[in-house]
Design a protein around this motif. Structure first.
Motif, PDB file in Angstrom:
ATOM      1  N   THR A 150      23.241  49.243   5.648  1.00  0.00           N
ATOM      2  CA  THR A 150      24.644  48.943   5.976  1.00  0.00           C
ATOM      3  C   THR A 150      25.614  49.701   5.065  1.00  0.00           C
ATOM      4  O   THR A 150      26.785  49.842   5.409  1.00  0.00           O
ATOM      5  CB  THR A 150      24.968  47.432   5.896  1.00  0.00           C
ATOM      6  OG1 THR A 150      24.927  46.997   4.531  1.00  0.00           O
ATOM      7  CG2 THR A 150      24.027  46.601   6.754  1.00  0.00           C
ATOM      8  N   PHE A 151      25.128  50.175   3.926  1.00  0.00           N
ATOM      9  CA  PHE A 151      25.965  50.942   3.007  1.00  0.00           C
ATOM     10  C   PHE A 151      25.963  52.440   3.335  1.00  0.00           C
ATOM     11  O   PHE A 151      26.832  53.165   2.865  1.00  0.00           O
ATOM     12  CB  PHE A 151      25.475  50.777   1.561  1.00  0.00           C
ATOM     13  CG  PHE A 151      25.823  49.469   0.922  1.00  0.00           C
ATOM     14  CD1 PHE A 151      27.036  49.293   0.265  1.00  0.00           C
ATOM     15  CD2 PHE A 151      24.926  48.405   0.951  1.00  0.00           C
ATOM     16  CE1 PHE A 151      27.353  48.096  -0.340  1.00  0.00           C
ATOM     17  CE2 PHE A 151      25.235  47.200   0.343  1.00  0.00           C
ATOM     18  CZ  PHE A 151      26.451  47.040  -0.306  1.00  0.00           C
ATOM     19  N   THR A 152      24.974  52.906   4.078  1.00  0.00           N
ATOM     20  CA  THR A 152      24.844  54.343   4.314  1.00  0.00           C
ATOM     21  C   THR A 152      25.778  54.823   5.413  1.00  0.00           C
ATOM     22  O   THR A 152      26.197  54.049   6.267  1.00  0.00           O
ATOM     23  CB  THR A 152      23.390  54.732   4.668  1.00  0.00           C
ATOM     24  OG1 THR A 152      22.994  54.053   5.853  1.00  0.00           O
ATOM     25  CG2 THR A 152      22.445  54.411   3.530  1.00  0.00           C
ATOM     26  N   LYS A 153      26.055  56.137   5.386  1.00  0.00           N
ATOM     27  CA  LYS A 153      26.930  56.748   6.391  1.00  0.00           C
ATOM     28  C   LYS A 153      26.240  56.850   7.743  1.00  0.00           C
ATOM     29  O   LYS A 153      26.870  56.710   8.776  1.00  0.00           O
ATOM     30  CB  LYS A 153      27.353  58.152   5.944  1.00  0.00           C
ATOM     31  CG  LYS A 153      28.281  58.175   4.748  1.00  0.00           C
ATOM     32  CD  LYS A 153      28.663  59.596   4.395  1.00  0.00           C
ATOM     33  CE  LYS A 153      27.540  60.206   3.587  1.00  0.00           C
ATOM     34  NZ  LYS A 153      27.857  61.436   2.923  1.00  0.00           N
ATOM     35  N   ASP A 154      24.927  57.154   7.700  1.00  0.00           N
ATOM     36  CA  ASP A 154      24.184  57.361   8.944  1.00  0.00           C
ATOM     37  C   ASP A 154      22.688  57.274   8.659  1.00  0.00           C
ATOM     38  O   ASP A 154      22.267  57.090   7.511  1.00  0.00           O
ATOM     39  CB  ASP A 154      24.553  58.715   9.574  1.00  0.00           C
ATOM     40  CG  ASP A 154      24.400  59.888   8.612  1.00  0.00           C
ATOM     41  OD1 ASP A 154      23.488  59.865   7.751  1.00  0.00           O
ATOM     42  OD2 ASP A 154      25.184  60.843   8.715  1.00  0.00           O
ATOM     43  N   ASP A 155      21.891  57.449   9.705  1.00  0.00           N
ATOM     44  CA  ASP A 155      20.435  57.373   9.562  1.00  0.00           C
ATOM     45  C   ASP A 155      19.882  58.481   8.682  1.00  0.00           C
ATOM     46  O   ASP A 155      18.883  58.284   7.987  1.00  0.00           O
ATOM     47  CB  ASP A 155      19.757  57.414  10.935  1.00  0.00           C
ATOM     48  CG  ASP A 155      19.930  56.119  11.706  1.00  0.00           C
ATOM     49  OD1 ASP A 155      20.244  55.083  11.080  1.00  0.00           O
ATOM     50  OD2 ASP A 155      19.752  56.136  12.943  1.00  0.00           O
ATOM     51  N   ILE A 156      20.514  59.631   8.700  1.00  0.00           N
ATOM     52  CA  ILE A 156      20.039  60.747   7.869  1.00  0.00           C
ATOM     53  C   ILE A 156      20.157  60.386   6.394  1.00  0.00           C
ATOM     54  O   ILE A 156      19.204  60.554   5.623  1.00  0.00           O
ATOM     55  CB  ILE A 156      20.819  62.046   8.191  1.00  0.00           C
ATOM     56  CG1 ILE A 156      20.505  62.485   9.625  1.00  0.00           C
ATOM     57  CG2 ILE A 156      20.505  63.144   7.178  1.00  0.00           C
ATOM     58  CD1 ILE A 156      21.402  63.593  10.144  1.00  0.00           C
ATOM     59  N   GLU A 157      21.319  59.887   5.993  1.00  0.00           N
ATOM     60  CA  GLU A 157      21.483  59.499   4.589  1.00  0.00           C
ATOM     61  C   GLU A 157      20.508  58.378   4.230  1.00  0.00           C
ATOM     62  O   GLU A 157      19.900  58.406   3.159  1.00  0.00           O
ATOM     63  CB  GLU A 157      22.922  59.051   4.304  1.00  0.00           C
ATOM     64  CG  GLU A 157      23.127  58.738   2.818  1.00  0.00           C
ATOM     65  CD  GLU A 157      24.506  58.228   2.477  1.00  0.00           C
ATOM     66  OE1 GLU A 157      25.063  58.709   1.475  1.00  0.00           O
ATOM     67  OE2 GLU A 157      25.028  57.344   3.199  1.00  0.00           O
ATOM     68  N   PHE A 158      20.338  57.421   5.120  1.00  0.00           N
ATOM     69  CA  PHE A 158      19.399  56.325   4.858  1.00  0.00           C
ATOM     70  C   PHE A 158      17.989  56.860   4.616  1.00  0.00           C
ATOM     71  O   PHE A 158      17.325  56.477   3.643  1.00  0.00           O
ATOM     72  CB  PHE A 158      19.404  55.325   6.021  1.00  0.00           C
ATOM     73  CG  PHE A 158      18.391  54.229   5.858  1.00  0.00           C
ATOM     74  CD1 PHE A 158      18.591  53.204   4.942  1.00  0.00           C
ATOM     75  CD2 PHE A 158      17.213  54.230   6.603  1.00  0.00           C
ATOM     76  CE1 PHE A 158      17.650  52.198   4.772  1.00  0.00           C
ATOM     77  CE2 PHE A 158      16.274  53.228   6.442  1.00  0.00           C
ATOM     78  CZ  PHE A 158      16.495  52.206   5.516  1.00  0.00           C
ATOM     79  N   ARG A 159      17.524  57.753   5.465  1.00  0.00           N
ATOM     80  CA  ARG A 159      16.169  58.312   5.305  1.00  0.00           C
ATOM     81  C   ARG A 159      16.054  59.110   4.007  1.00  0.00           C
ATOM     82  O   ARG A 159      15.045  59.033   3.312  1.00  0.00           O
ATOM     83  CB  ARG A 159      15.801  59.181   6.507  1.00  0.00           C
ATOM     84  CG  ARG A 159      15.423  58.372   7.740  1.00  0.00           C
ATOM     85  CD  ARG A 159      14.727  59.210   8.810  1.00  0.00           C
ATOM     86  NE  ARG A 159      15.500  60.364   9.262  1.00  0.00           N
ATOM     87  CZ  ARG A 159      16.453  60.324  10.185  1.00  0.00           C
ATOM     88  NH1 ARG A 159      16.761  59.185  10.773  1.00  0.00           N
ATOM     89  NH2 ARG A 159      17.092  61.429  10.533  1.00  0.00           N
ATOM     90  N   GLN A 160      17.100  59.867   3.674  1.00  0.00           N
ATOM     91  CA  GLN A 160      17.071  60.647   2.430  1.00  0.00           C
ATOM     92  C   GLN A 160      16.969  59.728   1.216  1.00  0.00           C
ATOM     93  O   GLN A 160      16.215  60.010   0.274  1.00  0.00           O
ATOM     94  CB  GLN A 160      18.320  61.527   2.327  1.00  0.00           C
ATOM     95  CG  GLN A 160      18.339  62.665   3.309  1.00  0.00           C
ATOM     96  CD  GLN A 160      19.689  63.375   3.356  1.00  0.00           C
ATOM     97  OE1 GLN A 160      20.727  62.815   3.019  1.00  0.00           O
ATOM     98  NE2 GLN A 160      19.673  64.634   3.795  1.00  0.00           N
ATOM     99  N   ILE A 161      17.701  58.646   1.241  1.00  0.00           N
ATOM    100  CA  ILE A 161      17.660  57.703   0.121  1.00  0.00           C
ATOM    101  C   ILE A 161      16.299  57.033   0.047  1.00  0.00           C
ATOM    102  O   ILE A 161      15.707  56.907  -1.035  1.00  0.00           O
ATOM    103  CB  ILE A 161      18.798  56.670   0.234  1.00  0.00           C
ATOM    104  CG1 ILE A 161      20.137  57.375  -0.008  1.00  0.00           C
ATOM    105  CG2 ILE A 161      18.593  55.509  -0.740  1.00  0.00           C
ATOM    106  CD1 ILE A 161      21.355  56.549   0.332  1.00  0.00           C
TER     107      ILE A 161
END
Length: 173
Positions: A150-161
């Motif tokens: 819920t804090f991430t900008k999108d799925d890409i950022e979530f996967r990178q984190i």
């Protein structure tokens, strides 16, 4: 008790409803510390210069920038009007963790673990990478991945984190 945590307790007593971010929050979540130059925190309502001065906080000009110091000479950075690494201060306060710091049940508020991961990831300095490594090693099982998303900008950022945290868990700094 860690001196920065002792200071966080005193700042909380001085100023009331504050939520720590940065190195203090890392320590509160991991119980591991690193050197820090200041204590960073978020407040819901702006604290005026007069309120700080009344509480014996000091304003010192350093290299053309005014800094605030506690009565005990710790430098502080107060976030009250701008987002922290693209996370709204309201969300930081709404999702914060309430962490006991001693046997007397003294508490200090800190950004939630998931928000802390996002702020550290987005800041990207060497010290932030070290902090992410500490969090991955000591708190990986505690991460609420749905909340983190819920804090991430999108799925890409979530996967990178998620990949970064897995990497640091397996390869600590």
């Amino acid at each position: 008790m860690n001196p920065y945590i002792e200071e966080a307790v005193l700042i909380t007593k001085d100023l009331g409803d504050v939520t720590f971010v940065g190195a203090v929050a890392v320590f509160l979540h991991t119980k591991k510390s690193r050197e820090s130059k200041d204590l960073d925190f978020v407040v819901a309502d702006q604290i005026t210069r007069e309120q700080f001065l009344h509480l014996k906080y000091k304003f010192i000009n350093e290299n053309g920038k005014e800094r605030i110091y506690t009565p005990r000479n710790y430098k502080i950075d107060v976030y009250h009007s701008r987002d922290l690494n693209n996370i709204s201060l309201d969300k930081i306060i709404e999702t914060r963790a309430i962490i006991p710091v001693d046997k007397k049940k003294t508490i200090v508020n800190a950004i939630c673990l998931e928000g802390l991961i996002i702020t550290k990831y987005r800041a990207g300095r060497d010290s932030d990478q070290t902090d992410l490594s500490l969090i991955a090693v000591y708190c990986h099982k505690k991460i609420n991945w749905k909340l983190l998303q819920t804090f991430t900008k999108d799925d890409i950022e979530f996967r990178q984190i998620a990949e970064t945290m897995k990497f640091y868990k397996e390869n600590p700094l």
